[in-house]
Design a protein around this motif. Structure first.
Motif, PDB file in Angstrom:
ATOM      1  N   LEU A  91       0.829  -1.208   0.000  1.00 15.49           N
ATOM      2  CA  LEU A  91       0.000   0.000   0.000  1.00 15.49           C
ATOM      3  C   LEU A  91       0.861   1.255   0.000  1.00 15.49           C
ATOM      4  O   LEU A  91       0.574   2.210  -0.715  1.00 15.49           O
ATOM      5  CB  LEU A  91      -0.960  -0.008   1.190  1.00 15.49           C
ATOM      6  N   ARG A  92       1.924   1.263   0.799  1.00 14.99           N
ATOM      7  CA  ARG A  92       2.843   2.408   0.809  1.00 14.99           C
ATOM      8  C   ARG A  92       3.457   2.607  -0.571  1.00 14.99           C
ATOM      9  O   ARG A  92       3.591   3.728  -1.063  1.00 14.99           O
ATOM     10  CB  ARG A  92       3.947   2.211   1.837  1.00 14.99           C
ATOM     11  N   GLY A  93       3.873   1.515  -1.206  1.00 15.92           N
ATOM     12  CA  GLY A  93       4.472   1.601  -2.539  1.00 15.92           C
ATOM     13  C   GLY A  93       3.484   2.070  -3.592  1.00 15.92           C
ATOM     14  O   GLY A  93       3.836   2.830  -4.481  1.00 15.92           O
ATOM     15  N   LEU A  94       2.251   1.625  -3.488  1.00 15.60           N
ATOM     16  CA  LEU A  94       1.226   1.984  -4.467  1.00 15.60           C
ATOM     17  C   LEU A  94       0.759   3.420  -4.301  1.00 15.60           C
ATOM     18  O   LEU A  94       0.579   4.144  -5.274  1.00 15.60           O
ATOM     19  CB  LEU A  94       0.031   1.030  -4.335  1.00 15.60           C
ATOM     20  N   LEU A  95       0.567   3.864  -3.056  1.00 19.12           N
ATOM     21  CA  LEU A  95      -0.038   5.170  -2.796  1.00 19.12           C
ATOM     22  C   LEU A  95       0.960   6.276  -2.487  1.00 19.12           C
ATOM     23  O   LEU A  95       0.623   7.457  -2.586  1.00 19.12           O
ATOM     24  CB  LEU A  95      -1.046   5.053  -1.657  1.00 19.12           C
ATOM     25  N   GLY A  96       2.140   5.937  -2.064  1.00 15.06           N
ATOM     26  CA  GLY A  96       3.128   6.952  -1.732  1.00 15.06           C
ATOM     27  C   GLY A  96       2.919   7.522  -0.338  1.00 15.06           C
ATOM     28  O   GLY A  96       1.918   7.262   0.329  1.00 15.06           O
ATOM     29  N   SER A  97       3.869   8.317   0.089  1.00 16.15           N
ATOM     30  CA  SER A  97       3.866   8.852   1.463  1.00 16.15           C
ATOM     31  C   SER A  97       2.761   9.867   1.716  1.00 16.15           C
ATOM     32  O   SER A  97       2.369  10.079   2.861  1.00 16.15           O
ATOM     33  CB  SER A  97       5.226   9.474   1.788  1.00 16.15           C
ATOM     34  N   THR A  98       2.232  10.488   0.699  1.00 15.73           N
ATOM     35  CA  THR A  98       1.147  11.451   0.882  1.00 15.73           C
ATOM     36  C   THR A  98      -0.209  10.751   0.940  1.00 15.73           C
ATOM     37  O   THR A  98      -1.056  11.089   1.763  1.00 15.73           O
ATOM     38  CB  THR A  98       1.148  12.482  -0.267  1.00 15.73           C
ATOM     39  N   ASN A  99      -0.432   9.785   0.076  1.00 11.72           N
ATOM     40  CA  ASN A  99      -1.745   9.178  -0.065  1.00 11.72           C
ATOM     41  C   ASN A  99      -1.993   7.996   0.854  1.00 11.72           C
ATOM     42  O   ASN A  99      -3.143   7.691   1.164  1.00 11.72           O
ATOM     43  CB  ASN A  99      -1.959   8.777  -1.519  1.00 11.72           C
ATOM     44  N   TYR A 100      -0.946   7.321   1.284  1.00  8.29           N
ATOM     45  CA  TYR A 100      -1.105   6.193   2.194  1.00  8.29           C
ATOM     46  C   TYR A 100      -1.795   6.622   3.499  1.00  8.29           C
ATOM     47  O   TYR A 100      -2.738   5.957   3.938  1.00  8.29           O
ATOM     48  CB  TYR A 100       0.259   5.547   2.448  1.00  8.29           C
ATOM     49  N   PRO A 101      -1.417   7.739   4.134  1.00  9.38           N
ATOM     50  CA  PRO A 101      -2.139   8.177   5.335  1.00  9.38           C
ATOM     51  C   PRO A 101      -3.610   8.505   5.066  1.00  9.38           C
ATOM     52  O   PRO A 101      -4.460   8.306   5.940  1.00  9.38           O
ATOM     53  CB  PRO A 101      -1.374   9.422   5.796  1.00  9.38           C
ATOM     54  N   VAL A 102      -3.932   8.997   3.872  1.00 11.45           N
ATOM     55  CA  VAL A 102      -5.331   9.263   3.516  1.00 11.45           C
ATOM     56  C   VAL A 102      -6.110   7.948   3.521  1.00 11.45           C
ATOM     57  O   VAL A 102      -7.223   7.869   4.044  1.00 11.45           O
ATOM     58  CB  VAL A 102      -5.444   9.971   2.135  1.00 11.45           C
ATOM     59  N   LEU A 103      -5.516   6.908   2.961  1.00  7.00           N
ATOM     60  CA  LEU A 103      -6.151   5.588   2.969  1.00  7.00           C
ATOM     61  C   LEU A 103      -6.397   5.122   4.400  1.00  7.00           C
ATOM     62  O   LEU A 103      -7.496   4.674   4.732  1.00  7.00           O
ATOM     63  CB  LEU A 103      -5.294   4.567   2.225  1.00  7.00           C
ATOM     64  N   LEU A 104      -5.385   5.230   5.249  1.00  6.57           N
ATOM     65  CA  LEU A 104      -5.541   4.793   6.641  1.00  6.57           C
ATOM     66  C   LEU A 104      -6.640   5.584   7.350  1.00  6.57           C
ATOM     67  O   LEU A 104      -7.445   5.009   8.089  1.00  6.57           O
ATOM     68  CB  LEU A 104      -4.220   4.914   7.394  1.00  6.57           C
ATOM     69  N   ASP A 105      -6.690   6.896   7.116  1.00  6.79           N
ATOM     70  CA  ASP A 105      -7.755   7.719   7.701  1.00  6.79           C
ATOM     71  C   ASP A 105      -9.123   7.258   7.210  1.00  6.79           C
ATOM     72  O   ASP A 105     -10.082   7.217   7.983  1.00  6.79           O
ATOM     73  CB  ASP A 105      -7.563   9.198   7.351  1.00  6.79           C
ATOM     74  N   ASN A 106      -9.199   6.904   5.922  1.00  2.00           N
ATOM     75  CA  ASN A 106     -10.470   6.490   5.345  1.00  2.00           C
ATOM     76  C   ASN A 106     -10.839   5.048   5.678  1.00  2.00           C
ATOM     77  O   ASN A 106     -11.927   4.604   5.334  1.00  2.00           O
ATOM     78  CB  ASN A 106     -10.477   6.712   3.840  1.00  2.00           C
ATOM     79  N   LEU A 107      -9.971   4.333   6.341  1.00  2.00           N
ATOM     80  CA  LEU A 107     -10.273   2.991   6.828  1.00  2.00           C
ATOM     81  C   LEU A 107     -10.323   2.949   8.357  1.00  2.00           C
ATOM     82  O   LEU A 107     -10.310   1.887   8.961  1.00  2.00           O
ATOM     83  CB  LEU A 107      -9.248   1.977   6.312  1.00  2.00           C
ATOM     84  N   ALA A 108     -10.399   4.121   8.983  1.00  2.44           N
ATOM     85  CA  ALA A 108     -10.421   4.179  10.452  1.00  2.44           C
ATOM     86  C   ALA A 108     -11.621   3.433  11.028  1.00  2.44           C
ATOM     87  O   ALA A 108     -11.536   2.823  12.087  1.00  2.44           O
ATOM     88  CB  ALA A 108     -10.399   5.628  10.926  1.00  2.44           C
ATOM     89  N   VAL A 109     -12.756   3.492  10.359  1.00  4.44           N
ATOM     90  CA  VAL A 109     -13.934   2.700  10.729  1.00  4.44           C
ATOM     91  C   VAL A 109     -14.070   1.675   9.609  1.00  4.44           C
ATOM     92  O   VAL A 109     -14.468   2.033   8.501  1.00  4.44           O
ATOM     93  CB  VAL A 109     -15.206   3.568  10.828  1.00  4.44           C
ATOM     94  N   SER A 110     -13.703   0.431   9.880  1.00  2.83           N
ATOM     95  CA  SER A 110     -13.626  -0.541   8.804  1.00  2.83           C
ATOM     96  C   SER A 110     -14.332  -1.846   9.124  1.00  2.83           C
ATOM     97  O   SER A 110     -14.643  -2.137  10.282  1.00  2.83           O
ATOM     98  CB  SER A 110     -12.161  -0.845   8.468  1.00  2.83           C
ATOM     99  N   SER A 111     -14.509  -2.616   8.084  1.00  3.43           N
ATOM    100  CA  SER A 111     -14.968  -3.989   8.215  1.00  3.43           C
ATOM    101  C   SER A 111     -13.763  -4.823   8.649  1.00  3.43           C
ATOM    102  O   SER A 111     -12.628  -4.366   8.560  1.00  3.43           O
ATOM    103  CB  SER A 111     -15.468  -4.493   6.860  1.00  3.43           C
ATOM    104  N   PRO A 112     -13.997  -6.055   9.059  1.00  4.00           N
ATOM    105  CA  PRO A 112     -12.854  -6.953   9.195  1.00  4.00           C
ATOM    106  C   PRO A 112     -12.360  -7.330   7.794  1.00  4.00           C
ATOM    107  O   PRO A 112     -13.037  -7.046   6.801  1.00  4.00           O
ATOM    108  CB  PRO A 112     -13.450  -8.172   9.913  1.00  4.00           C
ATOM    109  N   LEU A 113     -11.221  -7.946   7.722  1.00  2.00           N
ATOM    110  CA  LEU A 113     -10.741  -8.464   6.448  1.00  2.00           C
ATOM    111  C   LEU A 113     -11.708  -9.570   6.025  1.00  2.00           C
ATOM    112  O   LEU A 113     -12.054 -10.442   6.817  1.00  2.00           O
ATOM    113  CB  LEU A 113      -9.324  -9.021   6.592  1.00  2.00           C
ATOM    114  N   ARG A 114     -12.163  -9.496   4.785  1.00  2.00           N
ATOM    115  CA  ARG A 114     -13.136 -10.465   4.275  1.00  2.00           C
ATOM    116  C   ARG A 114     -12.558 -11.205   3.087  1.00  2.00           C
ATOM    117  O   ARG A 114     -11.557 -10.797   2.510  1.00  2.00           O
ATOM    118  CB  ARG A 114     -14.415  -9.744   3.846  1.00  2.00           C
ATOM    119  N   GLN A 115     -13.268 -12.269   2.715  1.00  2.00           N
ATOM    120  CA  GLN A 115     -12.865 -13.044   1.552  1.00  2.00           C
ATOM    121  C   GLN A 115     -14.082 -13.317   0.679  1.00  2.00           C
ATOM    122  O   GLN A 115     -15.149 -13.674   1.175  1.00  2.00           O
ATOM    123  CB  GLN A 115     -12.248 -14.368   1.978  1.00  2.00           C
TER     124      GLN A 115
END
Length: 181
Positions: A91-115
């Motif tokens: 995720l860090r490699g895909l999104l970079g240092s600016t966008n990776y924290p945005v992803l984490l913020d947007n997953l602060a309220v999340s589902s469990p890992l699903r399949q």
């Protein structure tokens, strides 16, 4: 970036390369918007310093069995797979240092890992901002591809680290459709 026809492959390759180079640059939102939410960036190195590899190449080490063991767990239960380990690295490699924290913020309220089938995925939103700031991460272990959908700043972003655009689980598609309403 929209999926391309073979006739425009050269310009699409250049555009994907430009987006990959910009992945860690400044700004507050991801660097690869989509107009429809159904396209993705593919073929980018994702910042690991290695070129993309076709899905037919077998990697020496499969990084996903440890993540498979996390199905049914939230990121905060045990090992935080969004912040440490192979998924976090990708995720860090895909999104970079600016966008990776945005992803984490947007997953602060999340589902469990699903399949769903062979796909692993997690969805979520920023606290008190559901439908405005949201995200989904989909892992395709068989092809070693990671795809991220991010809704932030009023824009949708749909990026994938390698290979042809991969399908999304039904829950993720529903989430994306609901966000567009």
């Amino acid at each position: 970036m929209r999926p391309v026809a073979p006739a425009s492959l050269c310009s699409a390759t250049l555009a994907a390369l430009a987006l990959a180079l910009l992945a860690g640059c400044g700004g507050t939102v991801p660097t690869a918007p989509t107009a429809t939410g159904t396209s993705s960036v593919s073929g980018a190195s994702g910042g690991w310093g290695r070129p993309s590899t076709p899905a037919t190449v077998i990697r020496a080490v499969n990084p996903w069995p440890g993540l498979q063991a996390q199905v049914g767990r939230y990121p905060t239960e045990g090992t935080d797979y969004l912040r440490t380990g192979p998924l976090a690295d990708r995720l860090r490699g895909l999104l970079g240092s600016t966008n990776y924290p945005v992803l984490l913020d947007n997953l602060a309220v999340s589902s469990p890992l699903r399949q769903e089938g062979a796909m692993l995925y997690i969805t979520g939103n920023r606290p008190h901002a559901g439908g405005i700031e949201a995200a989904a991460v989909v892992i395709h272990p068989a092809t070693d591809a990671v795809r991220v959908w991010l809704l932030t700043g009023g824009e949708e972003w749909d990026v994938q680290d390698q290979g042809a655009p991969k399908i999304l689980p039904a829950d993720v598609v529903t989430m994306m459709e609901n966000a567009r309403r």
